[in-house]
Write a protein that holds these residues in place. Sequence first.
Motif, PDB file in Angstrom:
ATOM      1  N   GLY A   1       0.931  -1.116   0.200  1.00 28.12           N
ATOM      2  CA  GLY A   1      -0.428  -0.029   0.314  1.00 28.12           C
ATOM      3  C   GLY A   1       0.995   1.059  -0.491  1.00 28.12           C
ATOM      4  N   GLY A   2       1.707   1.439   0.706  1.00 27.38           N
ATOM      5  CA  GLY A   2       2.789   2.289   0.964  1.00 27.38           C
ATOM      6  C   GLY A   2       3.457   2.712  -0.789  1.00 27.38           C
ATOM      7  N   ARG A   3       4.168   1.439  -1.166  1.00 25.49           N
ATOM      8  CA  ARG A   3       4.876   1.786  -2.496  1.00 25.49           C
ATOM      9  C   ARG A   3       3.620   2.553  -3.309  1.00 25.49           C
ATOM     10  NH1 ARG A   3       9.450  -0.434  -3.654  1.00 25.49           N
ATOM     11  NH2 ARG A   3      10.296  -1.688  -1.851  1.00 25.49           N
ATOM     12  N   CYS A   4       2.603   1.485  -3.320  1.00 23.67           N
ATOM     13  CA  CYS A   4       1.659   2.260  -4.503  1.00 23.67           C
ATOM     14  C   CYS A   4       0.983   3.925  -3.855  1.00 23.67           C
ATOM     15  CB  CYS A   4      -0.101   1.523  -4.498  1.00 23.67           C
ATOM     16  SG  CYS A   4       0.212  -0.220  -5.021  1.00 23.67           S
ATOM     17  N   PHE A   5       0.762   4.049  -3.040  1.00 27.54           N
ATOM     18  CA  PHE A   5       0.853   5.718  -2.375  1.00 27.54           C
ATOM     19  C   PHE A   5       1.721   6.073  -2.956  1.00 27.54           C
ATOM     20  CE2 PHE A   5       1.307   9.133   0.340  1.00 27.54           C
ATOM     21  CZ  PHE A   5       0.539   9.937   0.038  1.00 27.54           C
ATOM     22  N   ILE A   6       2.976   5.425  -3.035  1.00 24.49           N
ATOM     23  CA  ILE A   6       4.062   6.451  -3.328  1.00 24.49           C
ATOM     24  C   ILE A   6       4.501   6.934  -5.315  1.00 24.49           C
ATOM     25  CG2 ILE A   6       6.924   6.696  -3.914  1.00 24.49           C
ATOM     26  CD1 ILE A   6       6.874   5.299  -1.356  1.00 24.49           C
ATOM     27  N   MET A   7       3.769   5.600  -5.650  1.00 28.15           N
ATOM     28  CA  MET A   7       3.772   5.798  -7.223  1.00 28.15           C
ATOM     29  C   MET A   7       3.042   6.762  -7.752  1.00 28.15           C
ATOM     30  SD  MET A   7       6.714   4.278  -8.673  1.00 28.15           S
ATOM     31  CE  MET A   7       6.375   4.980  -9.968  1.00 28.15           C
ATOM     32  N   ARG A   8       1.274   6.757  -6.774  1.00 31.33           N
ATOM     33  CA  ARG A   8       0.872   8.015  -7.195  1.00 31.33           C
ATOM     34  C   ARG A   8       1.241   9.075  -7.205  1.00 31.33           C
ATOM     35  NH1 ARG A   8      -1.916  11.114  -9.022  1.00 31.33           N
ATOM     36  NH2 ARG A   8      -3.582  11.811  -8.670  1.00 31.33           N
ATOM     37  N   GLY A   9       2.230   9.628  -6.155  1.00 34.07           N
ATOM     38  CA  GLY A   9       2.346  10.883  -5.867  1.00 34.07           C
ATOM     39  C   GLY A   9       4.237  11.216  -7.188  1.00 34.07           C
ATOM     40  N   LEU A  10       4.722   9.651  -7.530  1.00 31.50           N
ATOM     41  CA  LEU A  10       5.267  10.333  -8.674  1.00 31.50           C
ATOM     42  C   LEU A  10       5.087   9.962 -10.201  1.00 31.50           C
ATOM     43  CD1 LEU A  10       8.271   8.009  -6.760  1.00 31.50           C
ATOM     44  CD2 LEU A  10       7.664  10.632  -6.466  1.00 31.50           C
ATOM     45  N   GLN A  11       4.043   9.839  -9.902  1.00 35.55           N
ATOM     46  CA  GLN A  11       3.372   9.472 -11.543  1.00 35.55           C
ATOM     47  C   GLN A  11       2.023  10.242 -11.951  1.00 35.55           C
ATOM     48  OE1 GLN A  11       5.041   8.128 -14.426  1.00 35.55           O
ATOM     49  NE2 GLN A  11       6.634   7.272 -12.923  1.00 35.55           N
TER      50      GLN A  11
ATOM     51  N   TRP B   1      -3.961  15.340  -6.208  1.00 35.17           N
ATOM     52  CA  TRP B   1      -2.836  14.964  -5.176  1.00 35.17           C
ATOM     53  C   TRP B   1      -2.455  16.507  -4.887  1.00 35.17           C
ATOM     54  CZ3 TRP B   1      -0.273  10.891  -3.782  1.00 35.17           C
ATOM     55  CH2 TRP B   1       1.055  10.342  -3.028  1.00 35.17           C
ATOM     56  N   THR B   2      -2.437  16.463  -3.481  1.00 33.74           N
ATOM     57  CA  THR B   2      -2.314  17.507  -2.411  1.00 33.74           C
ATOM     58  C   THR B   2      -1.204  17.135  -1.942  1.00 33.74           C
ATOM     59  OG1 THR B   2      -3.634  16.721  -0.687  1.00 33.74           O
ATOM     60  CG2 THR B   2      -5.593  17.184  -1.764  1.00 33.74           C
ATOM     61  N   SER B   3      -1.518  18.871  -1.575  1.00 34.31           N
ATOM     62  CA  SER B   3       0.108  19.076  -1.232  1.00 34.31           C
ATOM     63  C   SER B   3       0.519  18.585   0.322  1.00 34.31           C
ATOM     64  CB  SER B   3       0.331  20.415  -0.596  1.00 34.31           C
ATOM     65  OG  SER B   3      -0.163  21.304   0.282  1.00 34.31           O
ATOM     66  N   GLU B   4      -0.251  18.155   1.037  1.00 33.72           N
ATOM     67  CA  GLU B   4      -0.090  16.647   2.357  1.00 33.72           C
ATOM     68  C   GLU B   4       0.563  15.988   1.748  1.00 33.72           C
ATOM     69  OE1 GLU B   4      -0.435  15.861   6.050  1.00 33.72           O
ATOM     70  OE2 GLU B   4      -0.864  18.009   5.237  1.00 33.72           O
ATOM     71  N   ASN B   5      -0.751  15.597   0.803  1.00 35.01           N
ATOM     72  CA  ASN B   5      -0.506  13.999   0.163  1.00 35.01           C
ATOM     73  C   ASN B   5       0.907  14.302  -0.315  1.00 35.01           C
ATOM     74  OD1 ASN B   5      -3.422  13.311  -1.714  1.00 35.01           O
ATOM     75  ND2 ASN B   5      -2.481  12.696   0.642  1.00 35.01           N
ATOM     76  N   GLN B   6       1.784  14.939  -0.601  1.00 38.14           N
ATOM     77  CA  GLN B   6       3.192  15.117  -1.420  1.00 38.14           C
ATOM     78  C   GLN B   6       3.695  14.779   0.221  1.00 38.14           C
ATOM     79  OE1 GLN B   6       4.132  15.346  -4.105  1.00 38.14           O
ATOM     80  NE2 GLN B   6       6.009  14.938  -3.432  1.00 38.14           N
ATOM     81  N   LYS B   7       3.835  15.745   1.421  1.00 37.92           N
ATOM     82  CA  LYS B   7       3.851  15.590   2.649  1.00 37.92           C
ATOM     83  C   LYS B   7       4.397  14.153   3.180  1.00 37.92           C
ATOM     84  CE  LYS B   7       3.169  20.274   3.780  1.00 37.92           C
ATOM     85  NZ  LYS B   7       2.377  21.220   5.451  1.00 37.92           N
TER      86      LYS B   7
END
Length: 402
Positions: free
Chosen positions: A326-336, A368-374
């Motif tokens: 789940g964590g890796r999927c969340f990161i990829m949503r932000g990177l892509q 994708w919000t600024s909070e998501n990015q943090k």
Amino acid sequence: MNKPVNDSEEFVYQICHKSFLSLWSYANPRGKNFKELCDILIVCEPDIIIISVKDIKLTDSGNIEVDWQRWLRKAIEGSVDQIYGAEKRIKSTSHVIRSDGIQGLPFPSLDVQRIHRIAIALGGDDKVPIQFGDFGKGFVHVFDKISFEIILQELDTITDFVQYLLDKENLYNSGKQTAFEGSEEDLLGYYLQNGRSFPENFDVIIVGSDIWSEIVKKPEYKRKKEADKESYAWDKLIEIISQDVLSNDLEFGSTLEKSELVLRTMARESRFMRRMLGKYFSEFMDLAAQEKTESRVLISQQLNTVYVFLVKPHGEDRQHRIAELGGRCFIMRGLQQNYKTVIGIATERYQPGQGFSFDLTYLHQESWTSENQKQLEYVQKEFGWFESPQQKSVHEDEYPAN
């Protein structure tokens, strides 16, 4: 049991099962008062394929016109009535009811569902001119044994097959004339030769009798079929996980509907896209077995979807594995950020003689919000996931050159 009741239905069901896979294929589903709804039903949102199979022996009375009309009435008109009746029932029903009475997948909502009507007319011995079109309540595709088998072997994904049906319907609804010298498979050959489309600027299309037989002889076609072999690793992955879903072997609260959402996305990949996905997934599993990597990301531009694969050692806690996935999927949503859907699949590193399990994650996030990015930056720093990912772009032709 979800099994056909006679040899003709078994023949059609096995072809459908191979093309559309087990999770979405139903033989003899039930309708009102537990009566048979239709012979074969495919449900893969947004598409519903209703199939009626009739095996009627062509009689020989000495009057060929009478024999043809009698056969058409029994083989085609009977199927058309069953299909229209099934469609009416489906529109007022929430879920598929399997032949054994067990509830199957939900039907797509009325605002998104696309219904495709197919009659399979067997027993005509390729002697009767096949009729198809709108029989009063919507377009019905009619195939004989030969054409159905060829088309489903060539367009053996839900996406490829449905697109052909839609393009064919549009062709005939346009009112343009089509003259047949050949058969349905020759129309398919004409379609493929024109880049999977029918030309718009024409007065009459003449479908020759040898188009398909000439296509399959071409070296580029043979190279395509050889290259496509790698795509079936993707089909196999879908089927393995589907069997766990159907037997309720996935852990930690995965339901049929939640798991199907992941697998449906995978199943809606075209054969060409599956070739690349299958190739690089197989390569990843080989590297993971050698302990050279534990995660890989594949991107499908066709469906605007990111796939995250994770392999962990046998014996690792499943809850930890799910959390990492789940964590890796969340990161990829932000990177892509051009891709709003991320699918995660986790399993064990392959070891001969050892079993394996799967965990699934589906993430769809519109913004994708600024909070998501943090959160992303914190998780990356804390666990080191995808901090310095190696990227690789590949190009492949559907019909490979020598």
